[in-house]
Structure formats: C-alpha cells, structure tokens
Design an enzyme around this catalytic site. Structure first.
Site, PDB file in Angstrom:
ATOM      1  N   HIS A  29       0.828  -0.966   0.059  1.00  0.00           N
ATOM      2  CA  HIS A  29       0.129  -0.055  -0.186  1.00  0.00           C
ATOM      3  C   HIS A  29       0.795   1.289   0.266  1.00  0.00           C
ATOM      4  O   HIS A  29       1.205   1.535   1.222  1.00  0.00           O
ATOM      5  CB  HIS A  29      -1.153  -0.059   1.041  1.00  0.00           C
ATOM      6  CG  HIS A  29      -1.601  -1.213   1.496  1.00  0.00           C
ATOM      7  ND1 HIS A  29      -1.331  -2.316   2.025  1.00  0.00           N
ATOM      8  CD2 HIS A  29      -3.032  -1.511   1.112  1.00  0.00           C
ATOM      9  CE1 HIS A  29      -2.517  -3.634   1.226  1.00  0.00           C
ATOM     10  NE2 HIS A  29      -3.455  -2.341   1.611  1.00  0.00           N
ATOM     11  N   HIS A 276      -3.744   2.831  -3.614  1.00  0.00           N
ATOM     12  CA  HIS A 276      -3.975   2.413  -2.550  1.00  0.00           C
ATOM     13  C   HIS A 276      -3.026   1.344  -1.771  1.00  0.00           C
ATOM     14  O   HIS A 276      -2.767   1.211  -0.928  1.00  0.00           O
ATOM     15  CB  HIS A 276      -5.709   2.237  -1.872  1.00  0.00           C
ATOM     16  CG  HIS A 276      -5.714   1.336  -0.461  1.00  0.00           C
ATOM     17  ND1 HIS A 276      -5.917   1.960   0.664  1.00  0.00           N
ATOM     18  CD2 HIS A 276      -5.812   0.068  -0.379  1.00  0.00           C
ATOM     19  CE1 HIS A 276      -6.060   1.176   1.761  1.00  0.00           C
ATOM     20  NE2 HIS A 276      -6.212  -0.228   0.904  1.00  0.00           N
ATOM     21  N   GLU A 428     -18.771  -3.693  24.143  1.00  0.00           N
ATOM     22  CA  GLU A 428     -18.215  -4.779  24.620  1.00  0.00           C
ATOM     23  C   GLU A 428     -16.346  -5.003  23.136  1.00  0.00           C
ATOM     24  O   GLU A 428     -15.437  -5.840  23.883  1.00  0.00           O
ATOM     25  CB  GLU A 428     -18.698  -5.821  23.628  1.00  0.00           C
ATOM     26  CG  GLU A 428     -19.318  -6.304  24.640  1.00  0.00           C
ATOM     27  CD  GLU A 428     -20.912  -5.510  24.826  1.00  0.00           C
ATOM     28  OE1 GLU A 428     -20.841  -4.885  23.580  1.00  0.00           O
ATOM     29  OE2 GLU A 428     -22.387  -4.992  24.898  1.00  0.00           O
ATOM     30  N   HIS A 489     -29.992 -14.153  24.036  1.00  0.00           N
ATOM     31  CA  HIS A 489     -28.992 -13.947  25.061  1.00  0.00           C
ATOM     32  C   HIS A 489     -28.053 -15.802  25.474  1.00  0.00           C
ATOM     33  O   HIS A 489     -27.265 -15.636  26.127  1.00  0.00           O
ATOM     34  CB  HIS A 489     -29.913 -13.801  26.237  1.00  0.00           C
ATOM     35  CG  HIS A 489     -30.148 -11.910  26.273  1.00  0.00           C
ATOM     36  ND1 HIS A 489     -30.386 -11.758  25.093  1.00  0.00           N
ATOM     37  CD2 HIS A 489     -29.385 -11.698  27.171  1.00  0.00           C
ATOM     38  CE1 HIS A 489     -30.392 -10.147  25.108  1.00  0.00           C
ATOM     39  NE2 HIS A 489     -29.572 -10.114  26.276  1.00  0.00           N
TER      40      HIS A 489
END
Lengths: 691, 691
Positions: A29, A276, A428, A489
């Site tokens: 890159h 890129h 999280e 859950h």
C-alpha cells in the site's frame, strides 16, 4: 524550529523507501505513506519521547499505526531512526530492529517487515494493526494504563510515568464502530495523554468518501468531549508541529488532529483509490521520485546526513530523556523500593512473590455457587496481592461479578485515576481492544461480559491471541443456563468459535474448585490470553475427597470420577455445568445397569491437547470408544474427543426463552437422557464384540 | 388532538400489563417499559400506519424495539391493539398474535411472549432484538429498502411504498459501535423515512451513565447529518406528539428524538439500576399501581374502553390506509401488471419465473479464475433476472467483485434511490445488520467483505440465522491465499466459527462450476441465510467430463473423483482451493504408489449433514477409515468427517506475510505432503489388517 531542507529531505527519503519496498515486493500500500509521511516524520523527529536505543523503555511515548496497511511508513522510521531489536524476554539486543535488507524483503517469508505491523515480531511495533479501528481503540487502553501507572507510581518528586500515546488513523478507522466506542470512552475519561491523528485523504477502496462517509468527523469528536484541531495541508510541517503543540498544551481532553492529506502524493495516481493497495509501477515510482527530487535510478536510497539527522533529533532527545529517567529511577528505587520492585516486575510480566497464597479455598457444598460468583471471589482475593491486576465490564459488572469490592479498589475515573474498576460502558468491542492496550503497557487487564456478546468483541479477542498478550476475557451466562432471556442471550456457537482461535486458552470450569485452579493457571500466563466461561446459575462445589482434585485443570482435562473397576465401559466427557450432569448419569448407570462410567472434566481443551500422548491416552483410553460428550453448546468440535462412534448431548438450535429447569428438560440435559445415550453406546459395543 | 383521560388510562394500562407480566414470570425488565410507555403509546396510537388486522401489509410503517429487553411493552401493544397472527407462509390468521393468556405466560416455554422479541415467532415483531444496537442498525436497512422500493415501484399516480421506520433505543444502543456505524450511514443516505427514538433514562446496569457515557449524543447525531429534536419529559404526550410531527415534516434527514424518561417511573425504584432487570416485587407493583391509579388487587387489568380506544385510533387509521392501499393496488396491477407481479413475489419470497436461465456456464479451464470472480459474474447475471437482488460491500467491492456492472444497476444514493449497488463504508457490523433489515422488508440483499472481517459482523450474521432470513453474506480472501497481507488478514478460525452457527449455510466452492451451483441453491433460499466463502487467487475450472458434475453442491458434499476401482484405499476430503490440491495428491498416489484415492468435495457441511445416512455412507463409506481432510483453516471441526483415525492438513497458527507460493510450501499445502499423510494412513490400516 522552522522547517529545514533536511526535514524535507528526510520526509522524501521515507517516501522513497515506502515506494521502493512496495515496488520490490510487488505488493502493498504505497499511497497512504506518501500522503502522511510529513506528519509521521514530524511526530517522530520532533515530539515522540522515544529512545531508539531502548525501544521498551517503560516511559516512552507510544506510537500506534492504526492504518496498519501503511506499514512501510513504520518500517522506514524504525530503520532510519536505528531502533534496536528486543528479544522475547524483553532484553534489548545489539542488532537493529529493521535493516535496509529487511526493508528490501518487505512482505517475504520471515522478513522483519511483514505486510502489517506485527507486535513481538519487530521491535518498535507497539501493537499489531491492520484490521481497521483496532489500533485507535487499543491506544485508548494504553492511555488509560498510562494514567493509572502515573497515579499509582508517581510521587511529588518523581514522575515515573507521564508518557503520551499517539495513534495515526485513516478514513477507514474513523468509520469503524469500535473506533466510535473507544472515542466516546476516551472523551469520558478525559485522556489528555491521548492524541489521534486523522489522516483524512477522503479516499477509500471504493472511491471518494463522498459515496458513503459524509459526516462531520470533527463535530462528532467535539460531541465526545475531545479537543479537535485541523491541519489543512499535511505537507505544511510547521502547521503539523503547531497541531502537536496544541495537543501537548491540552490538559483535560484527548486531542484529535484532522490532517488533510493526499493519498499517493506526488505520484501519477495522487488522490485516486488506485494509490491504495497496488504498487505504483516502475514508471510511477520514477515520476514520484522526480517530483520529490530523489534520484530516479536509485532504490532504497538514504541520502547522506539523513540518518545523522534522525540521531540528532529523536535519537538525542530520546536518549537524553531515557537516561535521565534511569538516573532518577535509581533514586526512586532507593526512596520507594517496593514500588520500584513492582514496576520492574510489571515490565517483565512477573508476579509478586507469594501471590498464590491469595487463592481461596471453597469447601464442598452441594448447593454451591455460580462459577461467576466463585470467580469474582478469587478475582477479589487475587487482586489484593497483584496490585496491577485491574479491569471492568461492558456495563455488566453486577451480573458478571467482576467488581473489585475491597477497600481502596476504587473506580477509574478522571478524578480518581488510581481506581482499578473500569466502567467500560455497553461497548464490548472497545472493551476488549482497550484491554489489549492495557496489556501492551503490561498491566494485567481483564474485562467481562455475557458469553453471547463475545461475538461483538471477536476481532479484538483474536488480536490478543495473535499478539500473545495475557488479557483475561471473562464471559458469564455461558449457556441456556441464562434461562428466560432466550435465544438472543443464550450462547450456543460461541464456545466453538473461541476454541477455534489459535493461542487462546478457553476455560469452562465445573465448580468453585476448578475456578480456583483456572485462575492459578491464568494468573501465571505471560504470553497467552485466556477466556473464562462461567455460569450464571449455582453449581455444587464438589467434595474433592470423593473426587479427584481440581489441580487437573492445569492439564486441561482429567479423570474426575472413575468406574469402580478402573476399567470404564463408557466415558462421559463434560465441561462446566454439565460435569454435574455427567456425575449424576454415572451414578444412574452404576445403580440401574451396572455400567461403569468414567467422568472426565475437560475445562480447557487447548491445554489437554498439549499434553503428552501418554497422558491423553490415560484420560481417554483408545480402547474405550463408548463416549458421550455433554455440553450446553453446539456439538461442533466434540468429535475430536468422542470419536467416530461417540455421541454428543449438545445444542442444535439457538435455545428458547423459559426458566432453566424447563429448558434442561426440553433440550435433553437430564441424567436420564445422558445415561440412555451411554447405554446405547455400550450396548452397540457389546453387540460388535459379540458379533 | 389534546391529551385525553383515555390516553392516560391507556398508557397506564400498558404499564400495568408490563409490571404484571414481569412479576408473574419472576423475571424480566420492568423499568424501561414504565418509563417509555407514553412514547410507544403515542407512536402506535396516533402515528403508526399499521393495521392490526393485517400486520404484514407491505406498506406498513415498521416499528423496531431496539431495546429488546423491554419486550413487555411490545407484547402489551400487540395485545391491546389486537394484532392478528400470521403463519410461516405469510397468511394472516384469524387468531390474535398475543392474547392475555400469552402475556400471563411471559418467558415460559412456547409462550408467544418470550423474553425478547423473536421475529417469525410472534407476528407484529418486525425484527429480533435484544443484543444492543442491532435493532437500530437493522432499521436503517429497512428504511433503505423502503426508499428503494419506492423508487422502483412508485409511479406518479401510485405511491405503493412510502412507509416510515421507527426504532426505539436506549442508552445501551447508543453506546454500541454498530449503532454509530449505522447512524453515520443513515445520515449519508439522508433517510428521512427513518426515526430513532432515544429513550434517555441515563441509567444502565452499572449505574448512572455519568460513570462512562457523558458524550453529547444530540451533537453527535447532528454531526452525522441527522435532524435532532428533544422531548424534556416522556410523560408529556403533547410534546411527544410534536416531536413525531417534526419527524413527519422532515424531508432530507433521518430524525433522532431524544426523550428524557425515568426508568421504573412511578415505582419505588424509579431512576435506579434496580428497576432494570428484576421484577419490582409485589409491594413495588402495588405502589406503582397506586401511583398510576390502577386497581392494586387486579393483575393483567385492561379497563373498559381501552381496547375500543385503540381500535378507534391505530385500528381505524390502519384499516383505512390498508384498504385504500389494496384498492389502489388493484388499479396499479391493471396499469403495471409486471411491477405488481414483482411486488407480490417479493412479499412471498418467490423468484421470477425462469431465473435459473440466468446462471452462466464456465468452460473447463486449467488456469481458471478466482471464485470471487466467478461469483461476481454469476451475481451480475442473476441480478438481471432478479430485480430485487441488491447489495454492496463494506468498502471492498473492487476486491470482492460484488459490484453490479450492467447498465442501469446504478449506485444507491440520495439522488439515485433506485440504484442497486450499496456503498456501505468500512462498517462491517452495520453492513450485516443493514442487510438483515433489507431482508426483513423482503428484498434479497447481499453484502461482502474479506472473510477475516466476518469477525466484526458476527453478531449480526447470527441474527440472520436466528431470524431465518435469506441474507447472503459474501466473504472473499478466504485463507492464507491472501498472501502478503499476513496474519491480520488471513482467516484461520472464521470458517469454524461460521459453521458452528445453527441455521447458517456456509459454502466454500472449489471452482466456477461449484460457484454456479452454490448460487443456484442460495437464490432459492427463503428462510435461511448463507455465507459464501471465496478465494482471492485463481483456481482451475474443472473439466466436468472428467469429474463428477457440480450439481453435487446441493447435497453439500459429493464424490468428485473416485479411485479407479471404485473401492478407495483412502478418502481425501477438501473444500475450496484445497480440492485441487486433493486432486493432485490423488494422481500422485495413483502414479507413485498404486494407492486408490477418492476425492470428496465438501462445499457445504450443513447440507451434507442433512442428507440421508445412506447418501452420507455412500460418499464416505464407513469401512474406509483412512481419510485426510485438507483445508487452509483451523482443523477444528474436521474430526466429524475424518474420524478418529484420520488426519487433517490444516492451519494451527495465524499464518504469515509472504507470497502465496511460499506460504503453501511453508504451511505444508503441497500434493507431496497430502500424499504422504495418505500413505501413512493407508500403511497403518494395512498393518492393522495384517496384525
């Protein structure tokens, strides 16, 4: 300090090395390094408090290349500044981390210059990056750990820790949710020791950011409570330096420097997505070198004076700061020997003497307690002997039982930076990445959530395993044992997903005794992360005078209860809550059928797989092919232990919303069903033997 | 329309039902519904264009309860408004979706009122929620699909689609990264048909949001380009109504309504985390009922007139709109029969007649092409026959080859809402959730990324499987085949993680022929998501006159090439790129050792596992225990097929950065090594047989 010709030459030298490395590898890159090189250069040469001669000096500023695909930028800087190599046990070596030959073998097998920065593989790399957003999120953990270290160890007369953390990020990082979570947390925590540089070149792989990313990033960060400043042109080194001065002057907020840059600057594909992820081609490289005033026919060209220039800049500054620090640390050690000892242990990932004395005992108890509860008790006890064990939860501490409740534990907040309880919020993914950052600064972090939500954090958990850092991921509510909350859950496939990760130790202890032994192993880890998988519901604490001791946890699996004869007809293998089910089935089989069943508790498959074949055959004798695996989870992966002829009592759906007792019956987690499967297998073997 | 006593009574009736349901279950989340009930009530009763008599009317407004733990709020509304049940094949039934008895069995096995809203289990639930942030992100996909449907099907004289999408979210949703990603995308897309209601009660499980979430949410959303308005008091029904009018008047931006509410309003634990996840207790319920003027001794109390009131409000409005729509749709069908036919097929998840004719053929070709390339070609061909197949990439379309390139495909943008190429940005998690939302509106979505980044999206992929909706998750760069990018980009454990998910079909085709057959299966899916796992590197297109036809994909695994005798000494099992390795090893074994090897291609384990035992035994004869599995991935899970005595040539580390050829040699993916493992197994079997 005005911009000099040597500044410009150094910047262009970096650009030349980046282009050449990518071209040589025919892979990589080039565009990002060419655009942002002036900013990385200015930071390293004029601001970063980093000594290339000791790249693990504890109080060094940290530099995180969050746009990890621009790795040649880092390889060039590590080379030009002469950063030294470090061995796996934290000894600084004489040789360089990155030689010119390493740069020439960019992206080849065993090169010190792989495609993306790899922690522990190349010294000077503070964290592995490449998956976007991870680097910036990790930097937040580094800054939090820095602030905590300062609060614990600095004294009026000694500033042992006052390092800053810099992260360089692109448009991709800014779009990732994990970066948003981490930025919100950093703003709340008022991390004035944290500086993100947003390399805003407005180009991503699919094109201009106009096609999908038109938000006002600066305004977003102001909303998070950050200090935001802008550099209109990455090539304006004075403006870049002013922005870093703005950061250094800020005392209450993290800083975002928005830098407008041009991907592939100076090349024929400037400002194009083509810059890129592909080499520029030989002609492109020549054109760019001409633009930068570099000799077109030279590859990997380092002009005379450039290395000296770096030595006079970052080298001299870093060496001065580091030796001054070492000198005062000698005095500090004299004044505060215990604190100095802690600091040195932290750096080498060593535990305090006598830490194991902190581990509690749990008496046998048929009612017992949830493993989340016993783990919470062990954690609280251990943390008092291990002052740099700290962590928190993604807003679930009252449920995951990870709150440190002893006096003085405190909450880590801007006004109480020595606190050890982190409130990570409903974030999280950032929680895991922040924990990675803390572990990279070498405190011992844990974070907790429900097992189902490990999914949200998976990419960051993987990085802890890839980097080989001892983060403790604590997951409770580990099965349909969560009951009424239902399928959204109830984790089913999460255990398999975690077990499939190389290098991650996954523990699912069966009772408080196994929890203690799990923490004994986990506390001692230096280069491995662990996942603790714990129950919401109470589990009996086994009477170890009747069963084998829990020390077997260290071997991953062990014979908990054997057939009376010592020659089992069938083996029942289980983890966690299902170990108790296996014990009940064993009794039923003995009483009703005279079938001798062995119960093997398997809290950690990875450790068991590492045992010598002899031990594994002792626990699971090859001749005993009647085997039943029992786990409230996807059966995926169990075949390894139950074998072709075995059976698994597990989950094949996502569960259901109901009280636990109803669910156990509904999904067949009953001693009767387990015994029935065992009977069938034993019968089949007998028929085979008779036939 | 000023607030009346019946409004207040209806709101309090909802609150009473919510409290009673949780109390009866002794489990659940009472606080959120009590705080936000007035807002949900106002939306449903006064704004939502929804006919309880036909809850799947295509042009209904969608309501997403992103704070899914407040499910009793939805159950109460579904009950009081008399929403009717719908069968799995989309027929509206006579019975109610939620009866009072269902509410009384909240969170019990098989109740229509489970702990969290479950799509397809209870009609009126537009999407499964509970994992925070997923609902709001999914709502963005619904709004995008709505805008696309309008652009494609509306005519000047017929507004077939103009529905709005509402999502109710709490502090937790606002903290999750996935919500940030989705909000940024929605802002870019200027989704004026989207309204998020932020139930800001400032309380999370660990305490007041002050401990971790102090950003300015309104300012953040303004930065995303949203319209933001605030309601100071959730109980002020007039202010709430004004906020919804503000949304309805907005034509260029999505709207965020920030509503300040009080968790556990009216109960003894108002404004406390204690109100979040536990029943209030009998005394608490009584106190609250007293506060609301409800009879303390009645449970599940619905005052006279309340049901009628809903019928006069949402019922009458919804029925009027829906019947008017059906009437004009009759005219529309007359004017635009083909478009009307498409709309009807979409609603029933039926494909256009003759769609299979679009599937291309790929001639045998030893050089071949990458499966990402062949998949791109199939996708482009198929999309021309299936106008509502649409999707995009998380900024990787040029690499994943998912761009629709035929004329008229277009880019989905605010100025071109009929475009079918979505630019989702570097936002993998939102990409998957947005795809879920589109599938829930019943267009056929796909999204793409690198397999490694499936980790970022795992929680949303899981929801597509849990909801049983036909999202196509396309993952390329499927192994160490990515080469130089190295361990951060080389998926190892992702396949195992996806395969462990119940209900997800994971395909890893070996060549262009298998890619075609994969798409044939995938296009026909109505109630299952699929993951396509595709190579970056070229793979030969097999000559099917020499090998078995690729139609075997539909059975998950098939004998691609058999031992000459038809009685193999060893079976080589492989997927994707490794099938070609297996074929080479087979030739080597035949030529050098006279060993007869069967090659089994196993593109989809899940489909194979569903086949009759007879077929499975035919493909993998139990008597042939010498088996070698080959896959450039974690070996986790392979034991099921290779058996106790088998071997797996797989990955045990995270890979390395190097050109592919070097990696194949380094990690042992060579015909020689595979043949060697096969030889060892055959030798061992022969010794056993001889002994």
């Amino acid at each position: 300090m005005p911009t000099t010709e040597l500044d410009t030459l150094a910047v262009n030298t970096i650009r030349g090395l980046c282009m050449d490395a990518v071209q040589q590898a025919e892979s990589g890159h080039p565009g990002t390094p060419m655009g942002i090189a002036p900013v990385a250069y200015t930071l390293w040469q004029k601001f970063l408090r980093f000594d290339p001669q000791d790249p693990i000096w504890p109080n060094r500023d940290r530099f995180v290349l969050s746009e990890g695909h621009a790795s040649t930028l880092l390889w060039s800087l590590l080379h030009l500044t002469g950063v030294r190599a470090v061995d796996p046990d934290y000894e600084v070596l004489g040789r360089q981390s990155v030689t010119l030959d390493d740069l020439k073998t960019f992206r080849q097998l065993d090169s010190r210059c792989p495609g993306h920065p790899e922690y522990r593989w190349t010294s000077g790399v503070e964290t592995t990056t490449g998956p976007l957003g991870q680097g910036v999120a990790t930097s937040v953990g580094m800054a939090m750990a820095g602030r905590w270290l300062a609060a614990r160890y600095n004294r009026d007369d000694f500033r042992v820790f006052d390092f800053d953390v810099y992260a360089l990020a692109g448009d991709g990082c800014m779009m990732e949710g994990i970066a948003s979570e981490a930025a919100s947390l950093a703003g709340h925590q008022q991390l004035s020791n944290l500086c993100w540089i947003y390399d805003s070149n407005r180009i991503t792989i699919e094109g201009h950011t106009d096609i999908t990313f038109t938000e006002d990033v600066a305004a977003r960060f102001l909303a998070y409570g950050w200090n935001v400043t802008t550099v209109a042109d990455a090539n304006d080194l004075d403006a870049v330096a002013r922005a870093f001065h703005t950061f250094k002057a800020e005392t209450e907020r993290p800083t975002l420097i928005v830098v407008h840059s041009h991907i592939g600057y100076g090349s024929p594909v400037e400002d194009s997505p083509k810059a890129h992820g592909s080499p520029l081609g030989e002609d492109g490289v020549r054109t760019a070198k001409r633009f930068f005033g570099l000799p077109e026919d030279e590859q990997f060209y380092v002009p005379a004076g450039v290395r000296d220039w770096f030595e006079q800049g970052i080298g001299a500054r870093g060496a001065g700061l580091r030796t001054a620090w070492e000198n005062f640390f000698t005095s500090y050690r004299a004044s505060y020997p215990e604190l100095a000892d802690e600091i040195e242990r932290i750096q080498r990932r060593k535990l305090p003497d006598g830490w194991e004395a902190a581990l509690p005992d749990f008496p046998a108890d048929p009612k017992g307690l949830a493993t989340r509860d016993s783990s919470g008790k062990v954690l609280n006890s251990l943390a008092q002997r291990l002052p740099w064990l700290m962590g928190g939860s993604a807003d679930l501490a009252p449920s995951t039982k990870t709150l440190l409740e002893f006096e003085g534990a405190g909450s880590f907040q801007p006004g109480s930076p020595a606190g050890r309880n982190l409130h990570l919020g409903v974030r999280e993914h950032a929680s895991a990445a922040v924990s990675n950052g803390m572990a990279l600064v070498k405190v011992r972090p844990y974070w907790s959530g429900f097992l189902i939500f490990s999914d949200y954090a998976k990419a960051a958990i993987r990085l802890s395993a890839l980097m080989e850092i001892p983060v403790v991921h604590i997951f409770t509510h580990d099965s349909i044992g969560v009951g009424e909350d239902g399928p959204t859950h109830q984790p089913v496939e999460q255990l398999a997903g975690l077990r499939a990760m190389p290098g991650l130790l996954v523990f699912r202890p069966a009772d408080a005794g196994e929890v203690v032994e799990t923490w004994r192993v986990v506390a001692g880890l230096r280069h491995e992360p662990a996942a603790l998988v714990l129950s919401r519901q109470n589990l009996p604490t086994l009477d170890r005078s009747r069963f084998a001791g829990a020390a077997g946890v260290a071997r991953g699996a062990y014979v908990l209860a054997d057939a009376p004869s010592g020659e089992p007809d069938v083996i029942l293998l289980a983890t966690g809550s299902e170990v108790h089910l296996a014990l009940s089935a064993r009794e039923e089989l003995a009483a009703a059928d005279g079938i001798g069943a062995r119960v093997v508790s398997m809290p950690c498959w990875e450790l068991f797989d590492r045992q010598p074949q002899e031990y594994r055959d002792e626990v699971l004798p090859p001749a005993v092919t009647a085997r039943v695996g029992i786990e409230q989870a996807s059966t995926f992966g169990w075949d390894r232990y139950v074998g072709s002829g075995g059976a698994v009592v597990g989950m094949h759906t996502y569960g259901a919303s109901a009280p636990l007792k109803q669910l156990l019956h509904h999904f067949g987690f009953t001693p009767e069903r387990v015994a029935q499967r065992a009977r069938e297998l034993v019968g089949a073997r007998q028929r085979e033997a008779g036939a």
